[in-house]
Design a protein around this motif. Structure first.
Motif, mmCIF file in Angstrom:
data_model
loop_
_atom_site.group_PDB
_atom_site.id
_atom_site.type_symbol
_atom_site.label_atom_id
_atom_site.label_comp_id
_atom_site.label_asym_id
_atom_site.label_seq_id
_atom_site.Cartn_x
_atom_site.Cartn_y
_atom_site.Cartn_z
ATOM 1 N N ILE A 111 0.892 -1.152 0.084
ATOM 2 C CA ILE A 111 -0.049 -0.027 0.070
ATOM 3 C C ILE A 111 0.868 1.110 0.048
ATOM 4 N N ARG A 112 1.831 1.207 0.614
ATOM 5 C CA ARG A 112 2.626 2.427 0.828
ATOM 6 C C ARG A 112 3.327 2.395 -0.767
ATOM 7 N N TYR A 113 3.904 1.528 -1.362
ATOM 8 C CA TYR A 113 4.285 1.661 -2.852
ATOM 9 C C TYR A 113 3.434 2.297 -3.759
ATOM 10 N N ALA A 114 2.274 1.627 -3.487
ATOM 11 C CA ALA A 114 1.046 2.416 -4.441
ATOM 12 C C ALA A 114 0.843 3.574 -4.144
ATOM 13 N N LYS A 115 0.595 4.151 -2.875
ATOM 14 C CA LYS A 115 0.430 5.482 -2.606
ATOM 15 C C LYS A 115 1.575 6.473 -2.906
ATOM 16 N N LYS A 116 2.865 5.983 -2.870
ATOM 17 C CA LYS A 116 4.003 6.595 -3.014
ATOM 18 C C LYS A 116 3.983 7.023 -4.796
ATOM 19 N N ARG A 117 3.301 6.171 -5.490
ATOM 20 C CA ARG A 117 3.228 6.167 -6.879
ATOM 21 C C ARG A 117 2.006 6.896 -7.422
ATOM 22 N N GLY A 118 1.269 7.394 -6.659
ATOM 23 C CA GLY A 118 -0.215 8.322 -6.900
ATOM 24 C C GLY A 118 -1.170 7.521 -7.257
ATOM 25 N N ILE A 119 -1.197 6.132 -7.038
ATOM 26 C CA ILE A 119 -2.319 5.532 -7.274
ATOM 27 C C ILE A 119 -3.604 5.578 -6.391
ATOM 28 N N GLY A 120 -4.723 6.188 -6.927
ATOM 29 C CA GLY A 120 -5.738 6.651 -6.078
ATOM 30 C C GLY A 120 -6.495 5.586 -5.455
ATOM 31 N N VAL A 121 -6.872 4.448 -6.366
ATOM 32 C CA VAL A 121 -7.848 3.360 -5.850
ATOM 33 C C VAL A 121 -7.009 2.017 -5.560
ATOM 34 N N ILE A 122 -7.066 1.715 -4.193
ATOM 35 C CA ILE A 122 -6.095 0.651 -3.787
ATOM 36 C C ILE A 122 -7.091 -0.324 -3.270
ATOM 37 N N SER A 123 -7.208 -1.500 -3.758
ATOM 38 C CA SER A 123 -8.241 -2.365 -3.285
ATOM 39 C C SER A 123 -7.432 -3.730 -2.800
ATOM 40 N N TYR A 124 -7.543 -4.076 -1.495
ATOM 41 C CA TYR A 124 -7.121 -5.220 -0.575
ATOM 42 C C TYR A 124 -8.180 -6.125 -0.686
ATOM 43 N N THR A 125 -7.487 -7.251 -1.041
ATOM 44 C CA THR A 125 -8.540 -8.517 -1.086
ATOM 45 C C THR A 125 -8.095 -9.340 -0.033
ATOM 46 N N ALA A 126 -8.698 -9.725 0.967
ATOM 47 C CA ALA A 126 -8.139 -10.493 2.119
ATOM 48 C C ALA A 126 -8.990 -11.904 1.725
ATOM 49 N N GLU A 127 -8.052 -12.811 1.139
ATOM 50 C CA GLU A 127 -8.557 -13.865 0.399
ATOM 51 C C GLU A 127 -8.960 -14.802 1.634
ATOM 52 N N ASP A 128 -9.801 -15.499 1.352
ATOM 53 C CA ASP A 128 -10.571 -16.871 2.299
ATOM 54 C C ASP A 128 -11.205 -16.002 3.399
ATOM 55 N N MET A 129 -11.802 -14.951 3.209
ATOM 56 C CA MET A 129 -12.602 -14.134 4.379
ATOM 57 C C MET A 129 -13.782 -15.103 4.867
ATOM 58 N N THR A 130 -14.257 -16.229 4.009
ATOM 59 C CA THR A 130 -15.386 -17.094 4.764
ATOM 60 C C THR A 130 -14.712 -17.893 5.623
ATOM 61 N N SER A 131 -13.671 -18.282 5.834
ATOM 62 C CA SER A 131 -12.911 -18.949 6.864
ATOM 63 C C SER A 131 -13.193 -18.197 8.124
ATOM 64 N N THR A 132 -13.388 -16.831 8.131
ATOM 65 C CA THR A 132 -13.417 -16.275 9.687
ATOM 66 C C THR A 132 -14.875 -16.763 10.162
ATOM 67 N N LEU A 133 -15.720 -17.161 9.239
ATOM 68 C CA LEU A 133 -17.191 -17.500 9.838
ATOM 69 C C LEU A 133 -16.915 -18.544 10.886
ATOM 70 N N PHE A 134 -15.631 -19.258 10.709
ATOM 71 C CA PHE A 134 -15.771 -20.467 11.393
ATOM 72 C C PHE A 134 -14.455 -20.532 12.518
ATOM 73 N N SER A 135 -13.692 -19.443 12.431
ATOM 74 C CA SER A 135 -12.614 -19.267 13.287
ATOM 75 C C SER A 135 -12.340 -17.888 13.949
ATOM 76 N N VAL A 136 -12.599 -17.653 15.065
ATOM 77 C CA VAL A 136 -12.546 -16.488 15.624
ATOM 78 C C VAL A 136 -11.159 -16.112 15.571
ATOM 79 N N GLU A 137 -9.985 -16.885 15.488
ATOM 80 C CA GLU A 137 -8.644 -16.507 15.491
ATOM 81 C C GLU A 137 -8.286 -15.995 14.126
ATOM 82 N N ASP A 138 -8.766 -16.376 12.865
ATOM 83 C CA ASP A 138 -8.850 -16.208 11.704
ATOM 84 C C ASP A 138 -9.646 -14.722 11.605
#
Length: 173
Positions: free
Chosen positions: A44-71
């Motif tokens: 994200i710092r790299y993208a911001k430094k280069r002036g990229i305005g839309v930065i999307s982060y995909t937290a892969e496997d988010m559905t596992s968080t339904l089954f694990s408090v730790e996740d």
């Protein structure tokens, strides 16, 4: 400079994915989690430094968080870090294609509750393993998601994601 206006970055914050992808590189899950946070920070710092305005982060496997408090706790920590650093969109994927529309709605509600203080756009990415990608996408849009990743002509990884042609057209009101 490439003149990019947006960038999408992926790294799974869940234990199973971190260990499967990086387990040989690290002695334990804590080291893999530090690596995950560092990669999100660096990217994200790299993208911001280069002036990229839309930065999307995909937290892969988010559905596992339904089954694990730790996740869930660590995934939300990574997402919070991404948002604090300037991510403008967060993608909540069903990487394994295993949720129902009810679970998709609950995930979106929980995400919105936990990140209400951020001005963030939400994306979804539903796999079609159980044939529910379209139903999940419609449920997510109903809950206020502004972006749905889709596939054209069934092309895509594994069983594909939400088919573009199945998403109803019309205004969002």
């Amino acid at each position: 400079e490439c003149g990019l206006e947006s960038v999408k970055m992926y790294i799974a914050p869940t234990k199973e994915h971190l260990l499967a992808k990086f387990g040989k590189k690290f002695k334990n899950i804590n080291e893999a989690r530090v690596f995950c946070l560092e990669k999100v920070d660096d990217s994200i710092r790299y993208a911001k430094k280069r002036g990229i305005g839309v930065i999307s982060y995909t937290a892969e496997d988010m559905t596992s968080t339904l089954f694990s408090v730790e996740d869930k706790d660590f995934s939300y920590k990574v997402i919070g870090t991404a948002l604090d650093l300037g991510a403008t969109r967060i993608s909540i994927p069903d990487t394994r294609g295993r949720v129902t529309p009810f679970e998709a709605e609950n995930m979106i509600d929980d995400f919105k509750k936990n990140f209400a203080s951020y001005n963030v756009e939400i994306e979804t990415h539903f796999h079609n393993d159980l044939g529910l990608a379209t139903a999940n996408a419609i449920a997510a849009v109903k809950k206020g998601v502004g972006f749905v990743h889709t596939t054209v002509n069934g092309m895509g990884e594994r069983v594909g994601i939400t088919p573009f042609g199945t998403i109803p057209k019309g205004d969002k009101s």
